[in-house]
Design an enzyme around this catalytic site. Structure first.
Site, short mmCIF file in Angstrom:
data_model
loop_
_atom_site.label_atom_id
_atom_site.label_comp_id
_atom_site.label_asym_id
_atom_site.label_seq_id
_atom_site.Cartn_x
_atom_site.Cartn_y
_atom_site.Cartn_z
N GLY A 274 0.82 -1.20 0.00
CA GLY A 274 0.00 0.00 0.00
C GLY A 274 0.85 1.25 0.00
N MET A 276 5.01 2.86 1.84
CA MET A 276 6.23 2.57 2.58
C MET A 276 6.71 3.83 3.27
SD MET A 276 8.51 0.54 3.62
CE MET A 276 9.94 0.99 4.61
N GLU A 277 7.09 3.66 4.55
CA GLU A 277 7.37 4.77 5.44
C GLU A 277 8.78 5.32 5.33
OE1 GLU A 277 8.00 1.02 8.12
OE2 GLU A 277 6.72 1.60 6.44
N GLU A 309 1.39 5.72 7.42
CA GLU A 309 2.78 6.02 7.09
C GLU A 309 3.28 7.24 7.87
OE1 GLU A 309 4.14 3.66 5.57
OE2 GLU A 309 2.23 2.75 5.00
N GLU A 331 4.23 -2.14 12.87
CA GLU A 331 3.06 -2.04 12.01
C GLU A 331 1.76 -1.88 12.80
OE1 GLU A 331 3.42 -1.42 9.08
OE2 GLU A 331 5.47 -2.09 8.70
#
Length: 867
Positions: A274, A276-277, A309, A331
């Site tokens: 979905g 990415m941080e 995020e 997460e």
């Protein structure tokens, strides 16, 4: 790829020996545009990568290694000494011997490879403008595909990137983007100390919109990026609004200012996850730039992703797990706080976010927790292979559910006070779970040792049931909550565990045809039976709802009288969350074979028309389709599908013009249209010969209609090609690939199989689209020969493809539709003889469990028919 694994013990030894100070990474991407329109061809290009790492060793003369996945290494220089590349570079590692005590310097010159798998540096050519777009994706272990790195989260360092790019391109990284350089070389300032997996580079002629977040005299630059071909659909103001709301809420709750210099959000193509941080440079799948009308549920999901995020900037990036054992905490915290922000932040558009969580994320968790691979939330991550398959429903959804339980257990104020202390104590460092729990114990006064052991170190789900007795007048004479710990699935490790729960019990009454909560009791339960004396002496309500407000993580069952009321009035709950909890319970009972599929269908048909929450409606659409296709007795399946499809058409015609419900019902109808009349009508909607007031048959809806028409043989290759000419975009190419693979011919299936399994040229997103088209539930006979073919190739695929590509194939092509003892036997024979590694064994075993569950549910449905 062989040789790319890393064990926890190796990482611990390396962390004990080394302190990494800085990386200087120089990449020459100036040739990226000239590689040709198709980045899918083998050997399609490499780029020069030069890494200079400065680190300290605790011991003189010690040896270690640095990670690198590269087609060629030209030079390795350690402390001024040139090493023999042929001798030191092997199996994605460069051996480093004879370190000096204290400061060391390493320089590695290599050619690294562009990918089309969404791992490392992904290269994509937009068919609209024929321009190349690059982005990196490094979690878990893929920074080493771009530069030499000590690839583990606890070896943090600063990173200075220097990138040469073609004229007219933009380069974005973790540090603020410098002014456009005259020489085409972008020189970034060093980052703060961060982990390798959250560094990032996004490179290409991206379109951008800029704004800022301002508070207390601080200004944080904000940027949103996408490809120019999507710029006309980019609703930047809405994205900025959600982002600023997140900044406000998180800075208040965390009592810690945003820790990086800027915040960019980049919508990138062919993204596997979905989002990415990456610190200050979040990458997000560009399907979230909506090309066509979507329901509010899609905007809610996008907002949750944005907030998830953003929460990671503190929890994950500022403070990072020491090892992947605590991936769940990383997460789960982001999931819990993103949904809490949606639910509680002032002015939020989605105050019903916990309803969505209950009806989507938690059902994912319940499913995952009943597989043979179920594991404690705090999983034992032995190596990278373990963590790569651990981005699952337990890591995200069960973990977030348990954090919600923890918040109820210690109190929200005490929870966030503990989090605030945690951030201040460990900023830019690495931690373990015990560091957070210790902070929460101090602020709450609760001893969390037993709670942690029961919830985080054990696997499985508890079941909560009410036990109620009343007298002749309907007055409650006793009430208790029975807690059960069912046996874990066969093959799972551990023992069933009874846990402490903080729950609410809702008492609901029928008032003017609506189920309204008349009272609520919140309490702690523990052990097998917990008496609730507060309810004794009261008149029995119409419904007792355990775990009201969804505070805990448990399956909930209703007493007989409550079940009868809910069955008749499920759509009549005045609030969305209790409806969602009851819908979820009914779905869970169906999957467990406690409620026959035909009865579940009847329940949905009786109540879905009253369901106002569009997210719940769309979840029910997916669940009914799955239930009838997999869990219904085969002899009744077609009757059930016919009844459901007719209902979808009725609801479509009755829905408010232009409403979200109308769009959702149109998609539901298209998903299962099957009779000649239905397919003719679907084709007429596509061509414009038929119209429904308010229904815009736009680009994405056209593809949904066409894909079903192709799957039923109603639309041919010419129709697919014509639609692709209408939509000659990357999304159109994916849809066309799905439609072609969906055609009900042996030739179409053979071509799809060959492109995925026998060739390796498809980019990740196109491969996913082909697999999605290949697997059609009403083509079981056509797909039957591929069961044997799957088991003949899956191990080789796993051993020769990248992780993301191999996992798509291993999961997506497993013969899940062949629900029979023969499929179980074939799977068991393969598991016994093929000797797959632990990760592949897990994925195949999980798929096998789905077939076993379907067989049991089909038997239950057949039994209901003869009862």
């Amino acid at each position: 790829m062989p040789g790319t694994n890393l064990t926890r013990e190796e990482a611990q030894q390396r962390a004990k020996l080394l302190t990494v100070d800085s990386y200087e990474v120089e990449l020459d991407l100036s040739g990226a545009q000239g590689l040709g329109a198709s980045p899918a061809e083998p050997g399609d290009g490499t780029y020069p990568s030069v890494t200079t790492v400065r680190f300290r060793s605790a011991e003189a003369g010690a040896g270690t290694f640095i990670d690198l996945v590269a087609p060629a290494v030209h030079e390795v220089v350690l402390n001024g000494r040139s090493l023999d590349v042929a001798a030191v570079f092997r199996d994605a590692r460069i051996t480093l011997d004879h370190l000096v005590a204290g400061a060391n310097e390493l320089r590695v010159v290599a050619d690294c490879a562009y990918t089309n798998t969404g791992e490392g540096l992904h290269r994509f050519v937009d068919p609209v403008d024929q321009q190349t777009y690059l982005y990196t994706q490094f979690e878990v272990p893929d920074a080493r595909r771009v530069f030499a790195s000590f690839e583990q989260p606890d070896l943090k360092a600063t990173f200075r990137f220097t990138v040469k790019a073609p004229e007219g391109w933009t380069v974005i990284s973790n540090s603020p983007t410098p002014e456009r350089p005259a020489d085409g070389v972008w020189r970034f300032e060093p980052t703060p100390r961060i982990s390798t997996y959250i560094t990032a580079l996004i490179v290409g002629p991206y379109h951008s919109v800029h704004s800022s977040y301002e508070k207390d005299g601080r200004t944080v630059p904000l940027g949103i990026y996408c490809r120019p071909s999507l710029a006309g659909f980019l609703d930047a103001d809405a994205i900025f609004d959600v982002t600023r709301q997140g900044f406000d809420w998180f800075e208040e709750k965390f009592d810690y200012a945003y820790p990086f210099a800027k915040y960019d959000q980049l919508f990138v193509p062919e993204f596997n996850a979905g989002a990415m941080e990456n610190a200050g440079a979040v990458t997000i799948r560009d399907q979230y730039v909506f090309r066509s009308k979507v329901t509010d549920a899609a905007y809610e999901t996008r907002a949750e992703t944005i907030l998830h995020e953003l929460a990671h900037m503190w929890f994950g990036d500022l403070v990072t797990m020491e090892w992947w054992n605590d991936l769940w905490l990383n997460e789960s915290f982001a999931t819990y706080t993103s949904i809490a922000c949606q639910a509680y932040a002032e002015g939020s558009k989605w105050p019903h976010a916990w309803t969505t969580f209950a009806n989507s994320m938690k059902t994912w968790a319940y499913r995952q927790d009943q597989l043979p691979s179920t594991h404690p939330i705090m999983a034992d991550i032995r190596d990278l292979d373990d963590v790569l398959v651990n981005f699952d429903g337990i890591t995200y959804a069960k973990g977030a559910s348990v954090l919600k339980q923890l918040v109820a257990y210690v109190g929200m104020d005490a929870f966030f006070q503990g989090v605030q202390a945690y951030f201040k104590a460990h900023a830019f460092g690495n931690t373990r779970l015990s560091d957070l729990l210790g902070a929460l114990e101090k602020t709450s006064g609760r001893d969390l040792t037993a709670w942690s052991k029961a919830w985080l170190e054990t696997a499985g789900i508890n079941v909560l049931r009410p036990e109620v007795e009343t007298d002749a007048n309907g007055v409650i004479t006793s009430f208790a909550v029975r807690q059960e710990a069912p046996a874990l699935p066969a093959g799972a490790k551990g023992e069933p565990t009874l846990r402490p729960h903080r729950i609410a019990i809702g008492l609901y009454e029928l008032q003017d045809g609506r189920l309204v909560r008349a009272d609520r009791i919140e309490l702690d339960i523990d052990g097998g039976l917990t008496e609730v004396p507060e309810l004794v002496g009261r008149a029995r309500p119409a419904v007792f709802l355990l775990n009201d407000d969804d505070l805990s993580y448990a399956k909930v069952r209703l007493d007989e009288e409550s079940l009868a009321t809910v069955t008749a009035h499920l759509g009549d709950f005045a609030e969305s969350l209790p409806r969602a909890l009851c819908w979820a319970s009914a779905w869970d009972m169906t999957r467990d074979g406690e409620l026959a599929t035909r009865d579940y269908l009847a329940l949905v048909l009786s109540g879905i028309g009253k369901e106002s929450d569009i997210g719940v409606v769309q979840s029910l659409h997916r669940q009914v389709k799955l239930a009838v296709e997999l869990y219904a007795a085969p002899a009744w399946r077609e009757e059930g599908l016919a009844a459901w499809t007719e209902a979808t058409l009725e609801h479509l015609r009755a829905a408010g013009p232009g409403s979200d419900h109308q769009l959702a019902w149109a998609r539901a109808f298209a998903a299962t249209a099957r009779t000649e009349g239905q397919l003719t009508y679907l084709a007429a909607l596509l061509s414009g010969a038929a119209e429904i007031e308010g229904l815009a048959v736009d680009t994405e809806l056209r593809w949904a209609f066409l894909e079903r028409l192709a799957a039923t043989g109603t639309a041919d290759e010419a129709a697919v090609e014509a639609e692709l000419k209408r939509d000659p975009t990357a999304a159109g190419e994916r849809h066309a690939a799905t439609a072609r693979a969906a055609r009900p011919t042996a030739e179409a299936k053979a071509a799809a199989w060959a492109s995925v399994v026998e060739g390796d040229a498809l980019p990740n997103a196109v491969q996913e689209a082909v697999i999605g088209g290949f697997v059609q539930s009403d083509q079981r006979e056509l797909l039957a020969p591929y069961t044997e073919k799957y088991f003949a190739v899956v191990k080789e695929v796993w051993e020769t493809r990248s992780h993301e590509i191999a996992q798509q194939i291993a999961v997506g092509l497993y013969p899940a539709l062949q629900v029979s003892p023969r499929t179980l036997a074939a799977t068991d024979a393969w598991l016994a003889s093929a000797e797959p590694n632990a990760a592949l064994r897990r994925l195949v075993s999980e798929s096998r469990a789905g077939v076993e569950r379907a067989l049991k549910a089909q038997a239950a449905d057949a039994a209901a028919a003869s009862a």
